[in-house]
Design a protein around this motif. Structure first.
Motif, PDB file in Angstrom:
ATOM      1  N   UNK A  43       3.311  -2.793  10.481  1.00  0.00           N
ATOM      2  CA  UNK A  43       2.111  -3.228   9.765  1.00  0.00           C
ATOM      3  C   UNK A  43       1.805  -2.324   8.573  1.00  0.00           C
ATOM      4  N   UNK A  44       1.792  -2.932   7.393  1.00  0.00           N
ATOM      5  CA  UNK A  44       1.427  -2.193   6.183  1.00  0.00           C
ATOM      6  C   UNK A  44      -0.062  -1.860   6.216  1.00  0.00           C
ATOM      7  N   UNK A  45      -0.412  -0.693   5.699  1.00  0.00           N
ATOM      8  CA  UNK A  45      -1.813  -0.276   5.694  1.00  0.00           C
ATOM      9  C   UNK A  45      -2.564  -0.883   4.519  1.00  0.00           C
ATOM     10  N   UNK A  46      -2.056  -0.697   3.308  1.00  0.00           N
ATOM     11  CA  UNK A  46      -2.764  -1.119   2.098  1.00  0.00           C
ATOM     12  C   UNK A  46      -2.445  -2.574   1.767  1.00  0.00           C
ATOM     13  N   UNK A  65      -4.435  -2.845   7.022  1.00  0.00           N
ATOM     14  CA  UNK A  65      -3.716  -2.735   8.287  1.00  0.00           C
ATOM     15  C   UNK A  65      -4.545  -2.130   9.409  1.00  0.00           C
ATOM     16  N   UNK A  66      -5.433  -1.192   9.062  1.00  0.00           N
ATOM     17  CA  UNK A  66      -6.276  -0.584  10.089  1.00  0.00           C
ATOM     18  C   UNK A  66      -7.158  -1.635  10.769  1.00  0.00           C
ATOM     19  N   UNK A  67      -7.742  -2.521   9.969  1.00  0.00           N
ATOM     20  CA  UNK A  67      -8.611  -3.565  10.521  1.00  0.00           C
ATOM     21  C   UNK A  67      -7.809  -4.561  11.354  1.00  0.00           C
ATOM     22  N   UNK A  68      -6.620  -4.908  10.875  1.00  0.00           N
ATOM     23  CA  UNK A  68      -5.758  -5.820  11.641  1.00  0.00           C
ATOM     24  C   UNK A  68      -5.446  -5.215  13.008  1.00  0.00           C
ATOM     25  N   UNK A  93       2.482   1.727  11.794  1.00  0.00           N
ATOM     26  CA  UNK A  93       1.975   1.567  10.437  1.00  0.00           C
ATOM     27  C   UNK A  93       3.037   1.919   9.402  1.00  0.00           C
ATOM     28  N   UNK A  94       3.041   1.144   8.316  1.00  0.00           N
ATOM     29  CA  UNK A  94       3.926   1.373   7.176  1.00  0.00           C
ATOM     30  C   UNK A  94       3.049   1.711   5.974  1.00  0.00           C
ATOM     31  N   UNK A  95       3.271   2.857   5.362  1.00  0.00           N
ATOM     32  CA  UNK A  95       2.395   3.229   4.251  1.00  0.00           C
ATOM     33  C   UNK A  95       2.991   4.324   3.385  1.00  0.00           C
TER      34      UNK A  95
END
Length: 235
Positions: free
Chosen positions: A55-58, A64-67, A84-86
Motif C-alpha cells: 500500500x502506497x502512503x501518498x 495509505x494510512x487511512x486505508x 507500506x510503500x513510500x
C-alpha cells in the motif's frame, strides 16, 4: 493464508510506473491485483480478500494510512498484513504507519530481493497465525465440549445422589419401622420371660415345668435374634 497454490497480493499505488515495476517483480511467484486509489482498494478487499496488501502512503483523496486504518477496523479484513510503500523515510511517518496497523515499511526505490524477502516473511507469519488461530478455535471447541461433558457428569452425579437420597430415605423409613417393630417384639418377649420367672417351677408338674423352661429358652433366643437384627440395622 487461504488454501490456494499462489498467494494473492494486492498492490495499491497511484503511480503507474510503480505498479508496473512491482507487478513485474511479483508476477512470477504471486497472483497480483493492482489498483490506483484507496477507495477502490477498500471496495475490492471487502469482496476479494488478498493474502497481503502493498500500500502506497501518498495518494490523493485517501492516503495509505487511512486505508490501512479502515482495513483494521473491519473484522473481515483486520488480519490482512499491510506493507507500506513510500519515499518518506522519516521516523515519524514509519511510526504513523505502524500505528495505523501496518506490519512493515518499504522505502522507494524498490529492490526486488528486498520486496520478495519481506513478502515471504509476512506471508509465512500470516500462515502461522492462521494455523495458531485454527488451533485455538479447536482448543476452544474441545474445551467447550469438555465443559458440557463435565456439566452432564455433574447432572448425572446429582441425579444419582438424589436417587440415593430417596433410596436412603426409604431405607431409613424402613429401618425405623423395623426397629420400632423389633422393640415392640422385645417388649413382648421380655414380658414373657419376666412372667415365666414369676412362676414357681416347684409348684408345677414336671411337664409344666419343662414347658415353662422351654418357653423361657425360646424367648431368650428370640430376644437375642431381634436384638441382633436391630443392631445390624442401626450400624
Amino acid at each position: 493464508m487461504k488454501e490456494r497454490e499462489i498467494p494473492h497480493i494486492l498492490i495499491v499505488d497511484d503511480q503507474y510506473e510503480n505498479i508496473v515495476l512491482l507487478e513485474n517483480m511479483l508476477l512470477s511467484e504471486y497472483n497480483v491485483k493492482t489498483l490506483d486509489n484507496g477507495k477502490d482498494a477498500l471496495d475490492y478487499v471487502h469482496e476479494n480478500l488478498p493474502d497481503l496488501v502493498l500500500l502506497d502512503v501518498m495518494m490523493p483523496d485517501m492516503d495509505g494510512f487511512e486505508v490501512c486504518k479502515q482495513l483494521k477496523e473491519n473484522p473481515k479484513t483486520k488480519n490482512i498484513p499491510v506493507i507500506f510503500l513510500t519515499a518518506l523515510s522519516e521516523l515519524e511517518y514509519k511510526v504513523e504507519g505502524f500505528n495505523a496497523g501496518g506490519v512493515d515499511y518499504v522505502i522507494k526505490p524498490f529492490h526486488k530481493e528486498e520486496i520478495l524477502h519481506r513478502l515471504k516473511i509476512h506471508l509465512t507469519l500470516r500462515e502461522q497465525k492462521q494455523v495458531l488461530e485454527a488451533s485455538k478455535r479447536k482448543f476452544a471447541d474441545a474445551n467447550t465440549q469438555l465443559e458440557l461433558t463435565k456439566k452432564e457428569l455433574e447432572n448425572v452425579k446429582a441425579e444419582l445422589q438424589k436417587q440415593k437420597g430417596n433410596s436412603g430415605k426409604a431405607d431409613s423409613d424402613k429401618s425405623e419401622f423395623i426397629t420400632s417393630m423389633g422393640n415392640e417384639i422385645l417388649t413382648t418377649i421380655n414380658t414373657i420371660i419376666q412372667q415365666s420367672n414369676f412362676i414357681s417351677v416347684e409348684e408345677c408338674s414336671p411337664d409344666a415345668a419343662q414347658n415353662i423352661a422351654s418357653i423361657r429358652t425360646a424367648a431368650e433366643k428370640l430376644r437375642k435374634i431381634v436384638n441382633d437384627i436391630i443392631q445390624n440395622i442401626l450400624l
